[in-house]
Motif scaffolding. Structure first.
Motif, short mmCIF file in Angstrom:
data_model
loop_
_atom_site.label_atom_id
_atom_site.label_comp_id
_atom_site.label_asym_id
_atom_site.label_seq_id
_atom_site.Cartn_x
_atom_site.Cartn_y
_atom_site.Cartn_z
N GLY A 26 -36.70 73.46 96.71
CA GLY A 26 -35.65 72.64 97.26
C GLY A 26 -34.33 73.39 97.36
O GLY A 26 -34.14 74.44 96.76
N ARG A 27 -33.41 72.83 98.12
CA ARG A 27 -32.14 73.50 98.38
C ARG A 27 -31.00 72.95 97.55
O ARG A 27 -29.86 73.31 97.77
N THR A 28 -31.32 72.06 96.59
CA THR A 28 -30.25 71.42 95.82
C THR A 28 -30.27 71.81 94.36
O THR A 28 -29.74 71.10 93.52
N PHE A 29 -30.87 72.96 94.04
CA PHE A 29 -30.98 73.39 92.64
C PHE A 29 -29.62 73.43 91.97
O PHE A 29 -29.48 73.04 90.82
N SER A 30 -28.61 73.87 92.68
CA SER A 30 -27.28 74.01 92.07
C SER A 30 -26.63 72.67 91.75
O SER A 30 -25.59 72.64 91.08
N SER A 31 -27.21 71.57 92.17
CA SER A 31 -26.66 70.25 91.85
C SER A 31 -27.27 69.67 90.58
O SER A 31 -26.90 68.56 90.19
N TYR A 32 -28.17 70.40 89.93
CA TYR A 32 -28.84 69.92 88.73
C TYR A 32 -28.40 70.70 87.51
O TYR A 32 -28.36 71.94 87.52
N ALA A 33 -28.08 69.97 86.44
CA ALA A 33 -28.06 70.61 85.13
C ALA A 33 -29.51 70.85 84.74
O ALA A 33 -30.40 70.07 85.11
N SER A 57 -21.15 75.36 80.98
CA SER A 57 -21.40 74.67 79.71
C SER A 57 -22.85 74.92 79.29
O SER A 57 -23.77 74.74 80.10
N ILE A 58 -23.01 75.34 78.06
CA ILE A 58 -24.33 75.63 77.50
C ILE A 58 -24.39 75.05 76.10
O ILE A 58 -23.42 75.17 75.33
N VAL A 59 -25.52 74.44 75.78
CA VAL A 59 -25.73 73.91 74.44
C VAL A 59 -27.13 74.33 73.95
O VAL A 59 -28.04 74.51 74.76
N TYR A 60 -27.24 74.48 72.65
CA TYR A 60 -28.50 74.88 72.03
C TYR A 60 -28.82 73.96 70.85
O TYR A 60 -27.93 73.44 70.19
N ALA A 61 -30.10 73.84 70.59
CA ALA A 61 -30.53 73.23 69.33
C ALA A 61 -30.17 74.18 68.19
O ALA A 61 -30.20 75.41 68.37
N ASP A 62 -29.85 73.62 67.06
CA ASP A 62 -29.48 74.46 65.91
C ASP A 62 -30.61 75.42 65.54
O ASP A 62 -30.35 76.54 65.08
N SER A 63 -31.84 74.99 65.74
CA SER A 63 -32.98 75.80 65.33
C SER A 63 -33.15 77.08 66.15
O SER A 63 -33.86 78.00 65.71
N LEU A 104 -19.91 65.54 86.63
CA LEU A 104 -19.07 66.72 86.55
C LEU A 104 -19.90 68.00 86.60
O LEU A 104 -21.03 68.03 86.13
N SER A 105 -19.32 69.04 87.15
CA SER A 105 -20.06 70.30 87.31
C SER A 105 -20.37 70.97 85.98
O SER A 105 -21.28 71.80 85.90
N ASN A 106 -19.61 70.60 84.93
CA ASN A 106 -19.87 71.20 83.62
C ASN A 106 -20.63 70.25 82.70
O ASN A 106 -20.71 70.46 81.50
N TYR A 107 -21.21 69.21 83.29
CA TYR A 107 -22.00 68.24 82.52
C TYR A 107 -23.29 68.87 82.02
O TYR A 107 -23.94 69.63 82.74
N VAL A 108 -23.66 68.53 80.79
CA VAL A 108 -24.92 69.00 80.25
C VAL A 108 -25.37 68.00 79.18
O VAL A 108 -24.53 67.41 78.51
N SER A 109 -26.68 67.80 79.04
CA SER A 109 -27.18 66.79 78.12
C SER A 109 -28.33 67.33 77.28
O SER A 109 -29.14 68.12 77.76
N ARG A 110 -28.40 66.85 76.03
CA ARG A 110 -29.50 67.18 75.13
C ARG A 110 -30.62 66.14 75.19
O ARG A 110 -31.68 66.34 74.63
N SER A 111 -30.35 65.02 75.85
CA SER A 111 -31.29 63.90 75.81
C SER A 111 -32.33 64.01 76.91
O SER A 111 -32.00 64.06 78.09
N PRO A 112 -33.62 63.98 76.56
CA PRO A 112 -34.66 64.08 77.59
C PRO A 112 -34.65 62.92 78.57
O PRO A 112 -35.12 63.07 79.71
N VAL A 113 -34.13 61.77 78.15
CA VAL A 113 -34.14 60.62 79.06
C VAL A 113 -33.19 60.81 80.23
O VAL A 113 -33.27 60.09 81.23
#
Length: 128
Positions: A26-33, A57-63, A104-113
């Motif tokens: 697809g051509r919209t990859f850059s619109s997805y976190a 924006s980048i986040v990691y699990a502590d592990s 937001l362009s810097n949005y990022v989530s840890r939640s699978p839902v």
């Protein structure tokens, strides 16, 4: 809509490295976190790492913090997970996922839902 295909999994000894890739159609990859999750046998799927649309924006699990690095190349429609200093407890099926819910362009989530699309997974096995 986006279709995701992971690659790069395999068998590695403890202390070794692997690089996972997730190619998106697809051509919209850059619109997805984008996120990486993993699921070990008998366990629930857990968050590993995520990166915003613009990579800012980048986040990691502590592990995995300090051992894994997530990155993306929007020109190649691909997100990567560099995994170093692997441990037997990193053994799991690794999934990439795409999230289009944030405004937001810097949005990022840890939640699978929050993730709308998922790949089929790639097996990572770390031997002791």
């Amino acid at each position: 809509q986006v279709h995701l295909v992971e690659s790069g999994g395999g068998l590695v000894q403890a202390g070794g490295s692997l690089r996972l890739s997730c190619a998106a159609s697809g051509r919209t990859f850059s619109s997805y976190a984008m996120g990486w999750f993993r699921q070990a046998p008998g366990k629930e799927r857990e968050f590993v790492a995520a990166i915003s649309r613009n990579g800012g924006s980048i986040v990691y699990a502590d592990s995995v913090k300090g051992r894994f690095t997530i990155s993306r190349d929007n020109t190649k429609n691909t997100v990567y997970l560099q995994m170093n200093s692997l441990k037997p407890e990193d053994t799991a099926v690794y999934y990439c996922a795409a999230d289009n819910t944030g405004a937001l362009s810097n949005y990022v989530s840890r939640s699978p839902v929050r993730y709308d699309y998922w790949g089929q997974g790639t097996q990572v096995t770390v031997s002791s």
